[in-house]
Structure formats: structure tokens, C-alpha cells
Design a protein around this motif. Structure first.
Motif, PDB file in Angstrom:
ATOM      1  N   GLU A 123      -0.595  -2.206  -2.629  1.00  0.00           N
ATOM      2  CA  GLU A 123      -0.865  -3.392  -1.813  1.00  0.00           C
ATOM      3  C   GLU A 123      -1.945  -4.311  -2.390  1.00  0.00           C
ATOM      4  O   GLU A 123      -2.102  -5.434  -1.940  1.00  0.00           O
ATOM      5  CB  GLU A 123      -1.262  -2.976  -0.393  1.00  0.00           C
ATOM      6  N   THR A 124      -2.672  -3.848  -3.387  1.00  0.00           N
ATOM      7  CA  THR A 124      -3.813  -4.615  -3.894  1.00  0.00           C
ATOM      8  C   THR A 124      -3.412  -6.002  -4.388  1.00  0.00           C
ATOM      9  O   THR A 124      -4.071  -6.990  -4.048  1.00  0.00           O
ATOM     10  CB  THR A 124      -4.549  -3.838  -5.004  1.00  0.00           C
ATOM     11  N   ASN A 125      -2.360  -6.094  -5.167  1.00  0.00           N
ATOM     12  CA  ASN A 125      -1.983  -7.410  -5.718  1.00  0.00           C
ATOM     13  C   ASN A 125      -1.619  -8.393  -4.617  1.00  0.00           C
ATOM     14  O   ASN A 125      -2.028  -9.559  -4.664  1.00  0.00           O
ATOM     15  CB  ASN A 125      -0.838  -7.269  -6.727  1.00  0.00           C
ATOM     16  N   GLU A 126      -0.857  -7.942  -3.622  1.00  0.00           N
ATOM     17  CA  GLU A 126      -0.492  -8.824  -2.517  1.00  0.00           C
ATOM     18  C   GLU A 126      -1.731  -9.262  -1.731  1.00  0.00           C
ATOM     19  O   GLU A 126      -1.872 -10.434  -1.369  1.00  0.00           O
ATOM     20  CB  GLU A 126       0.509  -8.131  -1.594  1.00  0.00           C
ATOM     21  N   LEU A 127      -2.629  -8.331  -1.485  1.00  0.00           N
ATOM     22  CA  LEU A 127      -3.873  -8.679  -0.781  1.00  0.00           C
ATOM     23  C   LEU A 127      -4.700  -9.663  -1.610  1.00  0.00           C
ATOM     24  O   LEU A 127      -5.270 -10.611  -1.075  1.00  0.00           O
ATOM     25  CB  LEU A 127      -4.671  -7.414  -0.460  1.00  0.00           C
ATOM     26  N   LYS A 140       2.233   0.176   7.689  1.00  0.00           N
ATOM     27  CA  LYS A 140       2.813  -0.973   8.373  1.00  0.00           C
ATOM     28  C   LYS A 140       1.789  -1.592   9.326  1.00  0.00           C
ATOM     29  O   LYS A 140       1.625  -2.804   9.361  1.00  0.00           O
ATOM     30  CB  LYS A 140       4.072  -0.529   9.111  1.00  0.00           C
ATOM     31  N   ALA A 141       1.099  -0.759  10.099  1.00  0.00           N
ATOM     32  CA  ALA A 141       0.107  -1.269  11.049  1.00  0.00           C
ATOM     33  C   ALA A 141      -1.022  -1.973  10.310  1.00  0.00           C
ATOM     34  O   ALA A 141      -1.503  -3.018  10.747  1.00  0.00           O
ATOM     35  CB  ALA A 141      -0.446  -0.132  11.905  1.00  0.00           C
ATOM     36  N   LEU A 142      -1.443  -1.398   9.187  1.00  0.00           N
ATOM     37  CA  LEU A 142      -2.523  -2.018   8.416  1.00  0.00           C
ATOM     38  C   LEU A 142      -2.085  -3.366   7.860  1.00  0.00           C
ATOM     39  O   LEU A 142      -2.819  -4.347   7.958  1.00  0.00           O
ATOM     40  CB  LEU A 142      -2.970  -1.089   7.288  1.00  0.00           C
ATOM     41  N   LYS A 143      -0.887  -3.434   7.295  1.00  0.00           N
ATOM     42  CA  LYS A 143      -0.379  -4.701   6.754  1.00  0.00           C
ATOM     43  C   LYS A 143      -0.327  -5.775   7.840  1.00  0.00           C
ATOM     44  O   LYS A 143      -0.761  -6.907   7.637  1.00  0.00           O
ATOM     45  CB  LYS A 143       1.013  -4.514   6.152  1.00  0.00           C
ATOM     46  N   GLN A 144       0.223  -5.407   9.002  1.00  0.00           N
ATOM     47  CA  GLN A 144       0.343  -6.366  10.101  1.00  0.00           C
ATOM     48  C   GLN A 144      -1.020  -6.802  10.609  1.00  0.00           C
ATOM     49  O   GLN A 144      -1.236  -7.984  10.907  1.00  0.00           O
ATOM     50  CB  GLN A 144       1.160  -5.760  11.243  1.00  0.00           C
ATOM     51  N   ASP A 166       1.434   1.633  16.008  1.00  0.00           N
ATOM     52  CA  ASP A 166       2.109   0.539  16.708  1.00  0.00           C
ATOM     53  C   ASP A 166       1.255  -0.720  16.802  1.00  0.00           C
ATOM     54  O   ASP A 166       1.688  -1.735  17.345  1.00  0.00           O
ATOM     55  CB  ASP A 166       2.502   0.989  18.119  1.00  0.00           C
ATOM     56  N   PHE A 167       0.038  -0.653  16.288  1.00  0.00           N
ATOM     57  CA  PHE A 167      -0.914  -1.762  16.392  1.00  0.00           C
ATOM     58  C   PHE A 167      -0.482  -2.902  15.472  1.00  0.00           C
ATOM     59  O   PHE A 167       0.055  -2.674  14.403  1.00  0.00           O
ATOM     60  CB  PHE A 167      -2.316  -1.284  16.018  1.00  0.00           C
TER      61      PHE A 167
END
Length: 185
Positions: free
Chosen positions: A49-53, A1-5, A176-177
Motif C-alpha cells: 500500500e505504500t506507493n498508493e499512499l 479494507k477498513a484501514l484503506k477506507q 466494518d469501520f
């Protein structure tokens, strides 16, 4: 989640490069079950997550010593890198089995090897040549290093590359980042 955000925030802020430390060379010293879980998590996250990225224009590059990783994990990494190689919105480097001392040691070994076979003249070795032998070759040195969890150390991360980098330390822990803390940094 933190990485996506954080990746989304980096895209929104029009950053060109973002490097995240996913698994250090020192992490092999953890319990086998924990290492196995982290490797599984890395594989599944990148696979899912690769396709979305890719759709967002994010280029994925894995940096680190990938030799000891299993072939299935390497295949997932290769797919992500190949699929996104022409993207230009954000360059996302994911440091896996990365340790700066290991990176510099391997760079020195490769330089010595190229000198021995005559591909490199020792007189031509300078900072640029050394940088080109690092895992992060062709990636600019970072302008900013963000250290989460209040730690006052760089933890064997990009030691060569951060020589002139600003360092921002936040008490916030990585899970939390997100956009707000990235904006503060």
C-alpha cells in the motif's frame, strides 16, 4: 479494507493526523502462529500500500518499540517512512509493538540516561520534554479517540497523549469501520 477506507475518508475529510493501533505489546502473548500471521500481514500490507499512499500524499510513520521486530519487517517500515517523509496531505501513524506503559517507561529511561550524561538538567524536565521522549514526539495530541467494538477502555493506547481527548465509542467492529462511521465520530 477498513484501514484503506478510513485513510481515504481521513484524506477526504482533510484530517491532518490519523493514528491506528496495529499491534500492541500485549499481542505477543497470542499464539505464535497468530503473531507470525499478524507480522506477515503488517509487512505485506505496508509493502503493497505504500506507493498508493505516497501518491495520495500520505506520510507514514511507525510508532512503537521496533527493536524486537525482524530486520525484513524493519526494512519495509523504513522504506515506507523514507519514501513518504515529505508528504503533507495526511500524517498516518501506525502503532506497531506499541503499548503506552512501555512507551512511558522507555521515555523515563531515556530521560534518566540524558540526565546522567549531562545532556538534560532535571530542573528543565516538564510536560513538553516528556512528550519529546515519547514515540509520538512531533505529533500533536489527538483531538478524538475512536474505540471500536463497543469497548469502554483505552487498552494501553496513547495514555499520555489522550489526557484531553474526546472519546467516541462505536459498537461497530474495526473490520466494518469506514467513511460513514468516521463521519459519525
Amino acid at each position: 479494507k477498513a484501514l484503506k477506507q478510513t485513510v481515504q475518508a481521513a484524506v477526504d475529510f482533510k484530517l491532518k493526523y490519523l493514528t491506528v493501533y496495529a499491534f500492541s505489546t500485549e499481542n505477543w502473548g497470542r499464539k505464535k502462529e497468530e503473531v507470525d500471521f499478524l507480522m506477515f500481514l503488517l509487512k505485506e500490507t505496508i509493502k503493497n500500500e505504500t506507493n498508493e499512499l505516497h501518491e495520495k500524499g500520505v506520510r507514514i510513520r511507525i510508532i512503537g518499540d521496533l527493536a524486537p521486530l525482524n530486520e525484513e519487517l524493519k526494512a519495509v517500515f523504513n522504506h515506507a517512512e523514507n519514501l513518504t517523509q515529505n508528504n503533507e496531505v495526511l500524517n498516518l501513524q501506525i502503532a506497531i509493538n506499541y503499548g503506552s506503559r512501555n512507551e512511558i517507561t522507555n521515555a523515563v529511561k531515556n530521560i534518566v540516561s540524558d540526565v546522567k550524561i549531562g545532556n538534560l538538567n532535571p530542573e528543565n524536565i516538564n510536560e513538553e520534554v516528556i512528550s519529546n521522549y515519547l514515540y509520538s514526539s512531533n505529533i500533536p495530541d489527538p483531538d478524538l479517540l475512536i474505540r471500536t467494538g463497543g469497548e469502554q477502555r483505552v487498552s494501553n493506547y496513547l495514555l499520555w497523549q489522550i489526557a484531553y481527548t474526546e472519546i467516541y465509542v462505536t459498537e461497530m467492529f474495526w473490520p466494518d469501520f469506514g467513511e460513514e462511521e468516521l463521519s459519525k465520530a
